[in-house]
Write a protein that holds these residues in place. Sequence first.
Motif, PDB file in Angstrom:
ATOM      1  N   MET A 186       0.814  -1.209   0.000  1.00 21.63           N
ATOM      2  CA  MET A 186       0.000   0.000   0.000  1.00 21.63           C
ATOM      3  C   MET A 186       0.850   1.262   0.000  1.00 21.63           C
ATOM      4  O   MET A 186       2.025   1.242   0.350  1.00 21.63           O
ATOM      5  CB  MET A 186      -0.906  -0.001   1.238  1.00 21.63           C
ATOM      6  N   ALA A 187       0.228   2.353  -0.385  1.00 26.19           N
ATOM      7  CA  ALA A 187       0.837   3.679  -0.308  1.00 26.19           C
ATOM      8  C   ALA A 187       0.027   4.528   0.662  1.00 26.19           C
ATOM      9  O   ALA A 187      -1.097   4.183   1.023  1.00 26.19           O
ATOM     10  CB  ALA A 187       0.867   4.331  -1.692  1.00 26.19           C
ATOM     11  N   GLU A 188       0.600   5.636   1.092  1.00 27.11           N
ATOM     12  CA  GLU A 188      -0.106   6.526   2.010  1.00 27.11           C
ATOM     13  C   GLU A 188      -1.295   7.182   1.311  1.00 27.11           C
ATOM     14  O   GLU A 188      -1.302   7.364   0.091  1.00 27.11           O
ATOM     15  CB  GLU A 188       0.840   7.607   2.528  1.00 27.11           C
TER      16      GLU A 188
ATOM     17  N   ASN B 112      -2.119  -4.450   5.305  1.00 23.92           N
ATOM     18  CA  ASN B 112      -1.588  -3.243   5.952  1.00 23.92           C
ATOM     19  C   ASN B 112      -2.203  -1.990   5.331  1.00 23.92           C
ATOM     20  O   ASN B 112      -1.579  -1.340   4.481  1.00 23.92           O
ATOM     21  CB  ASN B 112      -0.061  -3.195   5.815  1.00 23.92           C
TER      22      ASN B 112
ATOM     23  N   PRO C 238      -3.443   1.878   4.759  1.00 23.22           N
ATOM     24  CA  PRO C 238      -2.851   3.170   5.128  1.00 23.22           C
ATOM     25  C   PRO C 238      -3.692   3.904   6.167  1.00 23.22           C
ATOM     26  O   PRO C 238      -4.897   3.672   6.291  1.00 23.22           O
ATOM     27  CB  PRO C 238      -2.839   3.935   3.811  1.00 23.22           C
ATOM     28  N   LYS C 239      -3.051   4.796   6.919  1.00 22.37           N
ATOM     29  CA  LYS C 239      -3.769   5.634   7.875  1.00 22.37           C
ATOM     30  C   LYS C 239      -4.714   6.566   7.115  1.00 22.37           C
ATOM     31  O   LYS C 239      -4.467   6.921   5.964  1.00 22.37           O
ATOM     32  CB  LYS C 239      -2.790   6.471   8.699  1.00 22.37           C
TER      33      LYS C 239
ATOM     34  N   PRO D 276      -7.183   0.428   9.723  1.00 20.95           N
ATOM     35  CA  PRO D 276      -6.343   1.622   9.658  1.00 20.95           C
ATOM     36  C   PRO D 276      -6.691   2.604  10.769  1.00 20.95           C
ATOM     37  O   PRO D 276      -7.808   2.591  11.300  1.00 20.95           O
ATOM     38  CB  PRO D 276      -6.682   2.212   8.287  1.00 20.95           C
TER      39      PRO D 276
END
Length: 527
Positions: free
Chosen positions: A310-312, A335, A337-338, A363
């Motif tokens: 994943m990316a932010e 996982n 992202p926030k 997240p």
Amino acid sequence: MTGFSFQHTYNAVGPYRFYHNIGIAKAIAGDTLPKFGIAVTETDENGNESISDLSNCLMKILLARVGREHEVSIDKDCEITDVFEENGEVTHQVFTVTLDSTDTKNLVGEYDMQFVLANTDSQLLHKELIGRIYFKPGIPCDFFKREALTFTSDTNFTLSTVNHTKTWDGILEYSANGGDWAQWNGEEITGTKILLSGLGNTVISGENGGFVLDGENISCTGNIEDILDYKQVSAGSHPKIGRDCFRRLFRGNICLISAPRMPSETLSDSCYESMFEGTGLTEMPVLPAKTLRMNCYYSMFRGCVNLTKMAELPATALETQCYSHMFEGCTALVNPPKLPAKTLAISCYYSMFENCTSLSTAPELSAETLAGSCCHTMFRKCTALVNPPELRAKTLAENCYWYMFDGCTELTFAPELPATVLKRGCYGQMFIGCTKITKAPELPAKTLAEICYHAMFSGCTRLNEINVNFTEYLPISTVPDDQGLYDIPTDGWFSDISSAGRFICPSALPNISDISHIPPGWTRVNK
């Protein structure tokens, strides 16, 4: 002669250009660098400009190791090979420089490439950084090409559009297997390497278009904006992305295994909607936009069952349905992202991670101000979820958490629910089917809202304790349900739960025993 300006132009022998901004080059010893078209403009004392003839000038290429700019490693003379004229005047001249094995045998790593122009007395007239070259044995020379979106595979594949028709509003050109550039109107192209470049486009696929790829393990590299307007990209700017620009562009192409760069921070409504839905991506591209638009990421990676990296997601200004269904059905995602936005928008996270069956930790959510249906079905059917997010909002919105954790069968505890200001349907069916939850979070609200707790814990077969703070089952809904009934706030909230448990409540709460009030068989504990 009082001044010079430098103009970069295309030459007549290929898709190379004289770089204005630093590009990355790769080369091996003995490569002949591409030919560059250049034009130098002279300005006289009266301010008049004219194209300078470089035939009596000295031209050199200098290479210096990045970080050691004062140490010139290579100093090579350039040779003019072509002169182009228009209406009897020189428009540009083409020069060539060759690096042989003697020059490059000791070069490893990145070097800045500079073009130097001097007169016959060795007086410096102009010096300009034109690129960066990276030396590594065995890497072929592939630099200074036209900016292009590049599709590659080890075997032949085809590229066409839905219905083999043009859907873009400008020009798209293609080059297959290193061939000449030609205008493309959506017909089938075949090759192991296909390049696309655009001019004057603001929309590529629109509402009904999209690319069709047929092959195996096809990678897509480059900048997605290259198919909008590669000249703007070359100049360092971002072409305009119109409404529905890349909507469904690659949808359903399971053979697509990598995504291009997507650097724009200025989006439009539905611009990336369903763009990679159902593809074979394993890695999410970086999405730098901090201000989103309606539906911009709607279903963007839906059904990408191989997506793991994943990316932010840095956006803090959201819009209606911006992330809705974005990762739904991404069954390998672990996982996420926030999500830093503190203020949400209508349906912004609607079904965002629904059916992400490998997701065990939700997240981080920063949201404090909610909007209607903002987290509706957000983690529905996330059957591996064991760590829910913190829910910080104290004032809720209509249907904000409806079905949020529906079917999360591994969830053993619910997040705290600090809200004291409720809205219609806010917690409706929130934990329905969460069969491992044994203790409900305390419900601090003293005043309820229409169907706010509707079927909230229905199907929580192990639930045996709840603590509430309200004293009446009001208000009754002003809108009838499917059966024409007007429901209370707690309608059906304890359907199909444990047959015994503790119901902690204020003593003033009416003592009614059924699935919409105090669960039958449970012990009432007044406080």
